[in-house]
Write a protein that holds these residues in place. Structure first.
Motif, PDB file in Angstrom:
ATOM      1  N   LEU A  31       0.831  -1.221   0.000  1.00 44.86           N
ATOM      2  CA  LEU A  31       0.000   0.000   0.000  1.00 44.86           C
ATOM      3  C   LEU A  31       0.859   1.261   0.000  1.00 44.86           C
ATOM      4  CD1 LEU A  31      -1.165  -1.855   2.722  1.00 44.86           C
ATOM      5  CD2 LEU A  31      -3.109  -0.463   2.133  1.00 44.86           C
ATOM      6  N   ILE A  32       0.251   2.345  -0.469  1.00 43.47           N
ATOM      7  CA  ILE A  32       0.891   3.669  -0.442  1.00 43.47           C
ATOM      8  C   ILE A  32      -0.074   4.580   0.333  1.00 43.47           C
ATOM      9  CG2 ILE A  32       1.953   5.490  -1.878  1.00 43.47           C
ATOM     10  CD1 ILE A  32       1.515   3.360  -4.265  1.00 43.47           C
ATOM     11  N   PRO A  33       0.004   4.584   1.672  1.00 41.41           N
ATOM     12  CA  PRO A  33      -1.042   5.282   2.436  1.00 41.41           C
ATOM     13  C   PRO A  33      -1.012   6.800   2.294  1.00 41.41           C
ATOM     14  CG  PRO A  33       0.186   3.724   3.809  1.00 41.41           C
ATOM     15  CD  PRO A  33       0.933   3.848   2.532  1.00 41.41           C
ATOM     16  N   PRO A  65       7.123   7.135  -0.395  1.00 38.58           N
ATOM     17  CA  PRO A  65       8.034   8.125  -0.988  1.00 38.58           C
ATOM     18  C   PRO A  65       7.495   9.555  -0.990  1.00 38.58           C
ATOM     19  CG  PRO A  65       6.986   6.843  -2.731  1.00 38.58           C
ATOM     20  CD  PRO A  65       6.577   6.221  -1.417  1.00 38.58           C
ATOM     21  N   TYR A  66       6.158   9.706  -0.818  1.00 40.44           N
ATOM     22  CA  TYR A  66       5.563  11.052  -0.889  1.00 40.44           C
ATOM     23  C   TYR A  66       5.190  11.590   0.495  1.00 40.44           C
ATOM     24  CZ  TYR A  66       5.211   9.391  -5.637  1.00 40.44           C
ATOM     25  OH  TYR A  66       5.534   8.869  -6.864  1.00 40.44           O
ATOM     26  N   ARG A  67       5.405  10.786   1.534  1.00 37.08           N
ATOM     27  CA  ARG A  67       4.925  11.149   2.876  1.00 37.08           C
ATOM     28  C   ARG A  67       5.452  12.519   3.328  1.00 37.08           C
ATOM     29  NH1 ARG A  67       2.530   9.237   7.548  1.00 37.08           N
ATOM     30  NH2 ARG A  67       3.641   9.726   9.456  1.00 37.08           N
ATOM     31  N   PHE A 127      14.844   8.789  -1.622  1.00 36.03           N
ATOM     32  CA  PHE A 127      15.194  10.202  -1.818  1.00 36.03           C
ATOM     33  C   PHE A 127      14.898  10.657  -3.248  1.00 36.03           C
ATOM     34  CE2 PHE A 127      17.629   8.700   1.786  1.00 36.03           C
ATOM     35  CZ  PHE A 127      17.272   9.652   2.724  1.00 36.03           C
ATOM     36  N   SER A 128      14.255   9.790  -4.037  1.00 37.48           N
ATOM     37  CA  SER A 128      13.987  10.135  -5.441  1.00 37.48           C
ATOM     38  C   SER A 128      13.145  11.392  -5.573  1.00 37.48           C
ATOM     39  CB  SER A 128      13.254   8.991  -6.141  1.00 37.48           C
ATOM     40  OG  SER A 128      14.117   7.907  -6.321  1.00 37.48           O
ATOM     41  N   LYS A 129      12.112  11.507  -4.720  1.00 36.21           N
ATOM     42  CA  LYS A 129      11.212  12.648  -4.853  1.00 36.21           C
ATOM     43  C   LYS A 129      11.657  13.797  -3.954  1.00 36.21           C
ATOM     44  CE  LYS A 129       9.154  10.198  -7.734  1.00 36.21           C
ATOM     45  NZ  LYS A 129       8.570   8.946  -7.435  1.00 36.21           N
TER      46      LYS A 129
HETATM   47  C1  LIG Z   1       4.789   4.687  -4.946  1.00 33.09           C
HETATM   48  C2  LIG Z   1       6.144   4.661  -5.563  1.00 33.09           C
HETATM   49  N1  LIG Z   1       7.059   3.800  -5.095  1.00 33.09           N
HETATM   50  C3  LIG Z   1       8.294   3.732  -5.619  1.00 33.09           C
HETATM   51  C4  LIG Z   1       8.671   4.559  -6.673  1.00 33.09           C
HETATM   52  C5  LIG Z   1      10.041   4.426  -7.224  1.00 33.09           C
HETATM   53  O1  LIG Z   1      10.934   4.961  -6.314  1.00 33.09           O
HETATM   54  P1  LIG Z   1      12.494   4.807  -6.481  1.00 33.09           P
HETATM   55  O2  LIG Z   1      12.961   5.865  -7.412  1.00 33.09           O
HETATM   56  O3  LIG Z   1      13.005   4.987  -5.097  1.00 33.09           O
HETATM   57  O4  LIG Z   1      12.776   3.428  -6.997  1.00 33.09           O
HETATM   58  C6  LIG Z   1       7.753   5.473  -7.191  1.00 33.09           C
HETATM   59  C7  LIG Z   1       8.118   6.332  -8.325  1.00 33.09           C
HETATM   60  O5  LIG Z   1       7.339   6.960  -8.970  1.00 33.09           O
HETATM   61  C8  LIG Z   1       6.458   5.517  -6.618  1.00 33.09           C
HETATM   62  O6  LIG Z   1       5.510   6.362  -7.069  1.00 33.09           O
END
Ligand SMILES: Cc1ncc(COP(=O)(O)O)c(C=O)c1O
Length: 359
Positions: free
Chosen positions: A141-143, A177-179, A205-207
């Motif tokens: 999940l992505i809460p 990643p967006y938290r 740290f991507s975003k």
């Molecule tokens: C929910 C989610 N998880 C993981 C990733 C990928 O992240 P990473 O660049 O750390 O592999 C993304 C990228 O868009 C994402 O939206």
């Protein structure tokens, strides 16, 4: 239409003008001159220790549970390859991040989507699946500011989910990643904070700095930590220490906090522009989410549309759209993901006007 006039609502990427290139150059210079013996050498598979230490301290866990990788997606792939056998049931939100679906299908998982409501998964649907005798191995999940809808899971649903995970014995994978990119309102407890023992938390740290750095991390449950790290070692020996040391230096200098403030200010304005543009041009044509952070707004058309036809028609008016079906286990003909961070307010306004022409 010339390429520069095309507006792309496809990839969820950060705005390139935010990349802190000069600061990262300072970090690169410093780590190369001060730590070359370590960062240019082979290292341990779990990653560059000083950065792992920061994450372990933030999460309140032992260092052994923290692992760094070339982005968080790759770490999820390790976990899936280790824990999921062909035919195993894996739950995801419906819709979910398209690359996760690809990765799970590649592993032969029986992927089951649980309907998403504006405040998180439907418990009527989840309990129906669990009562039907299906025993999921894990639930991804992505809460917070979900990809692709931007939705946030309500606190009460987070707690209920963790109760069900205990009761039915499945692992919860929380991708966050967006938290840290909340533009209004206040944080809700993460699933990891609710139950630090049965949640595998992924983040990156991507975003927050740059996706090109490829620095992601996992906080692993104790029982599987050493096995996942061994799996990574057997795959690539170790991830790039150079990039991880740069990210670490960036944090140590206090630059991440100020950078996050700048990102939030910029992206909040872009989200506002998208909300205003949707109100002006798309009212009556469908419904959309109203996120308070992250990268995405999810748009649901009133009627199902032929996705191939929609994407072709969009190209004709200078608009690029992703295929909504990619985010669904099945269906998705009525869904359009609208990423807004890498577009200027003028591009957002013009993009939404072009979108309106298609309906
Ligand atoms: C929910 C989610 N998880 C993981 C990733 C990928 O992240 P990473 O660049 O750390 O592999 C993304 C990228 O868009 C994402 O939206």
């Amino acid at each position: 239409m010339p390429e520069k006039n095309i507006i792309s609502f496809t990839r969820g990427v950060p705005a390139p003008e935010t990349f802190p290139a000069e600061k990262l150059a300072v970090c690169a210079q410093e780590v190369l001159s001060q730590e070359s013996g370590q960062i240019l050498q082979y290292g341990q598979a779990a990653g560059y220790k000083p950065l792992r230490e920061i994450i372990a301290a933030q999460s309140g866990v032992a260092l052994e549970r923290v692992m760094l990788g070339q982005g968080s997606l790759q770490l999820f792939d390790h976990v899936v390859r280790m824990l999921v056998k062909p035919g195993d049931a894996v739950l995801v939100e419906l819709p979910t991040y398209d690359r996760i679906l690809t990765l799970l299908r590649r592993a032969g998982a029986n992927v089951i989507g649980i309907d998403l409501e504006e405040d998180g998964i439907s418990f009527i649907h989840l309990e129906k699946i669990l009562h039907s005798g299906i025993h999921p191995v894990l639930f991804y999940l992505i809460p917070d500011f979900q990809n692709p809808t931007g939705s946030v899971m309500a606190a009460v649903k987070r707690r209920r989910l963790m109760e069900l995970a205990d009761q039915y014995g499945f692992l919860v994978v929380e991708d966050a990643p967006y938290r840290a990119l909340r533009y209004s309102g206040s944080d809700l407890p993460s699933l990891f904070e609710i139950n630090p023992h049965n949640v595998l938390q992924l983040s990156s740290f991507s975003k927050l700095i740059s996706p090109g750095l490829r620095v992601g991390y996992a906080v692993l449950p104790q029982e599987i930590a050493s096995r996942v790290i061994q799996f990574a070692e057997d795959t690539y020996i170790n991830p790039s220490y150079f990039n991880q040391a740069m990210a670490h230096r960036f944090i140590q200098k206090g630059w991440l906090q100020s950078h996050l403030l700048e990102l939030k200010q910029l992206y909040a304005k872009r989200l506002d522009s998208l909300m205003i543009a949707l109100d002006a041009a798309m009212t009556g044509k469908g419904t959309w989410t109203h996120p308070s952070g992250g990268f995405f707004v999810g748009f649901f058309t009133k009627q199902s549309v032929d996705s191939d036809h929609l994407m072709k028609a969009a190209e004709k008016v200078g608009l690029r759209l992703s295929d909504g079906r990619g985010f669904f286990v099945q269906g998705g003909q009525n869904f359009i993901r609208l990423p807004f961070c890498a577009l200027t307010p003028a591009e957002i306004e013009s993009g939404v006007r072009r979108l309106a022409e298609l309906f």
